[in-house]
Design a protein around this motif. Structure first.
Motif, PDB file in Angstrom:
ATOM      1  N   UNK A 133       0.845  -1.193   0.000  1.00 49.69           N
ATOM      2  CA  UNK A 133       0.000   0.000   0.000  1.00 49.69           C
ATOM      3  C   UNK A 133       0.879   1.241   0.000  1.00 49.69           C
ATOM      4  N   UNK A 134       0.669   2.131  -0.958  1.00 52.24           N
ATOM      5  CA  UNK A 134       1.373   3.416  -0.964  1.00 52.24           C
ATOM      6  C   UNK A 134       0.595   4.363  -0.060  1.00 52.24           C
ATOM      7  N   UNK A 135       1.211   4.713   1.057  1.00 53.02           N
ATOM      8  CA  UNK A 135       0.527   5.533   2.056  1.00 53.02           C
ATOM      9  C   UNK A 135       0.947   6.994   2.013  1.00 53.02           C
ATOM     10  N   UNK A 136       2.005   7.305   1.266  1.00 50.36           N
ATOM     11  CA  UNK A 136       2.416   8.700   1.119  1.00 50.36           C
ATOM     12  C   UNK A 136       3.298   8.813  -0.119  1.00 50.36           C
ATOM     13  N   UNK A 137       3.119   9.899  -0.859  1.00 47.14           N
ATOM     14  CA  UNK A 137       3.889  10.109  -2.086  1.00 47.14           C
ATOM     15  C   UNK A 137       4.222  11.586  -2.204  1.00 47.14           C
ATOM     16  N   UNK A 138       5.512  11.904  -2.303  1.00 47.53           N
ATOM     17  CA  UNK A 138       5.949  13.293  -2.385  1.00 47.53           C
ATOM     18  C   UNK A 138       6.974  13.456  -3.504  1.00 47.53           C
ATOM     19  N   UNK A 139       6.997  14.662  -4.083  1.00 45.45           N
ATOM     20  CA  UNK A 139       7.979  14.979  -5.123  1.00 45.45           C
ATOM     21  C   UNK A 139       8.375  16.443  -5.028  1.00 45.45           C
ATOM     22  N   UNK A 140       9.566  16.742  -5.516  1.00 44.81           N
ATOM     23  CA  UNK A 140       9.981  18.139  -5.652  1.00 44.81           C
ATOM     24  C   UNK A 140       9.991  18.553  -7.117  1.00 44.81           C
ATOM     25  N   UNK A 141       9.326  17.756  -7.936  1.00 46.81           N
ATOM     26  CA  UNK A 141       9.263  18.035  -9.359  1.00 46.81           C
ATOM     27  C   UNK A 141      10.204  17.177 -10.173  1.00 46.81           C
ATOM     28  N   UNK A 142      11.127  16.509  -9.487  1.00 44.28           N
ATOM     29  CA  UNK A 142      12.082  15.654 -10.181  1.00 44.28           C
ATOM     30  C   UNK A 142      12.410  14.398  -9.369  1.00 44.28           C
ATOM     31  N   UNK A 143      12.639  14.582  -8.070  1.00 45.68           N
ATOM     32  CA  UNK A 143      12.922  13.465  -7.177  1.00 45.68           C
ATOM     33  C   UNK A 143      11.645  13.061  -6.437  1.00 45.68           C
ATOM     34  N   UNK A 144      11.649  11.806  -5.938  1.00 45.82           N
ATOM     35  CA  UNK A 144      10.435  11.279  -5.315  1.00 45.82           C
ATOM     36  C   UNK A 144      10.745  10.587  -3.994  1.00 45.82           C
ATOM     37  N   UNK A 145       9.788  10.699  -3.063  1.00 45.44           N
ATOM     38  CA  UNK A 145       9.805   9.935  -1.816  1.00 45.44           C
ATOM     39  C   UNK A 145       8.454   9.228  -1.705  1.00 45.44           C
ATOM     40  N   UNK A 146       8.496   7.916  -1.699  1.00 49.08           N
ATOM     41  CA  UNK A 146       7.256   7.139  -1.683  1.00 49.08           C
ATOM     42  C   UNK A 146       7.281   6.196  -0.487  1.00 49.08           C
ATOM     43  N   UNK A 147       6.286   6.321   0.359  1.00 44.37           N
ATOM     44  CA  UNK A 147       6.184   5.471   1.544  1.00 44.37           C
ATOM     45  C   UNK A 147       5.289   4.279   1.230  1.00 44.37           C
TER      46      UNK A 147
END
Length: 423
Positions: free
Chosen positions: A343-357
């Protein structure tokens, strides 16, 4: 004097402009690299690879997306007849057949099957000092291996060295099951059970288990829960063997005496073994009810499959007869309820890089490497071993601006994808 002041004023204005420009660039850069949450929505609609209900390779209903795994017994002498000569045609055929259907194989090699000769290679059977026993098992004449012959012991070690060298990283192979005795289930419940003769010594079993642990680095291997009988196995004498990362299978799952008999064997190997090696098995054949009601609302013996699967953290279960008793949607539903569930519980980006929980919402971990990806760029963090209820933050550099999210693995065959949910 006036000229000097004019020059100073000009330089001051230019300097302030430069500082202002740098401040604007810095602000723009901070804005460009600010992390923001991305809303992702996805649902799981199919059984995940490496998990679920399992059909035998020759089941007429095997070509279905209600399953992801197929099962086959394999005879040793289908691979080896002459010393040192390996013909993997049988294995290749089984693996290719499963892969052509978008499935993977579970293989179990065996020496003894009730009503059949042993599968010891011919070159060993022809040795003058090799003496097999033929006796009744399940009412049928059955061949029993002569484990006193050193050639049989060496063959068993050499066989798995060769098999691992060829297939340890093969995406067509999900799991390996092995062992001794009837059906390789670590017992001779009906027949001549003689240590060092029809069953290998504890010393050789210790050598064998340690050998498997060294040979298989990627493919999970499993033994029967019946190996908990320490009258015939070395685990009491060699408790360090329990630290090996093998999985276990239970070939009478859901049987009526399960709580009194089978559960003790699971506990012997550690009720947390599933954290290191897969738990699997087969629905019980103790009576017709066990198969017919295995996936029913109340279960065959007072407990539902889902309830018991959760207790023992099952990843797969052989349910070959379920195609006779249940529609494919029910078989798929049961398969999706066991094993891992990402389950993807959080997804963040700065427009190029990604952090996916990613959180494992299932009842068992993955036992193969898999990686969250944006497009074709993977995170360096493997989801293998992520326990139920636990999360991992996967970072992906230079993934681009689009949330093209997938979970990728090199242990998939064509047509397979790893499903995930996102809310």
């Amino acid at each position: 004097m006036q000229q000097r002041f004019s020059i100073f004023k000009t330089l001051l204005i230019l300097g302030m402009g430069l500082i202002g420009s740098q401040c604007e660039d810095s602000t723009a850069q901070e804005t460009a690299t600010a992390w923001r949450t991305v809303n992702v929505s996805n649902t799981i609609t199919r059984v995940a690879p490496w998990s679920g209900i399992v059909f035998w390779n020759d089941n007429d209903a095997v070509d279905t997306d209600a399953i992801q795994l197929e099962y086959s017994y394999v005879k040793y002498n289908d691979i080896v007849r002459d010393k040192g000569v390996y013909d993997w045609t049988m294995v290749e055929t089984l693996l290719d057949q499963a892969a052509s259907r978008g499935h993977q194989q579970i293989l179990r090699f065996y020496f003894i099957y009730p009503g059949e000769p042993t599968t010891v290679p011919d070159y060993i059977k022809q040795l003058s000092h090799y003496k097999e026993i033929t006796a009744k098992s399940e009412g049928n004449p059955t061949g029993f291996v002569d484990w006193s012959a050193p050639e049989v012991q060496q063959f068993a070690l050499d066989f798995y060295s060769e098999f691992a060298a060829r297939y340890d990283q093969d995406p067509r192979l999900a799991y390996l099951q092995t062992g001794f005795g009837l059906w390789a289930e670590y017992h001779i419940y009906d027949g001549p059970w003689k240590m060092g003769q029809t069953f290998p010594t504890k010393q050789f079993q210790t050598t064998f288990l340690n050998h498997l642990a060294k040979q298989f680095r990627d493919t999970p291997w499993m033994i029967s829960i019946d190996a908990a009988d320490t009258d015939y196995t070395p685990f009491d004498d060699q408790p360090e063997l329990l630290r090996l990362n093998f999985g276990v299978f239970d070939d009478s799952f859901l049987c009526k005496p399960h709580a009194k008999e089978n559960a003790k064997n699971w506990a012997f190997f550690g009720r947390d073994r599933w954290e290191r090696g897969p738990g699997g098995g087969e629905f019980s054949y103790y009576n017709k009810k066990d198969q017919k009601l295995a996936l029913s609302a109340s279960g065959p013996n007072g407990r539902t499959f889902q309830d018991m699967a959760s207790e023992f953290h099952l990843t797969f279960i052989i349910g070959n007869d379920q195609s006779r008793y249940q529609p494919m949607p029910r078989i798929a539903e049961a398969g999706m309820a066991i094993g891992y569930r990402m389950t993807i519980s959080d997804c963040q980006t700065n427009g190029n890089d990604w952090r996916i929980k990613v959180t494992n919402s299932g009842i068992a971990p993955m036992y193969h490497d898999a990686f969250v990806a944006i497009g074709d760029r993977r995170s360096a963090t493997s989801l293998k071993g992520l326990l139920p209820g636990k999360s991992a933050v996967c970072e992906i550099a230079k993934g681009g601006s689009k949330p093209d999210i997938s979970i990728q693995s090199d242990r998939l065959v064509n047509g397979q994808t790893i499903p995930f949910e996102a809310k």
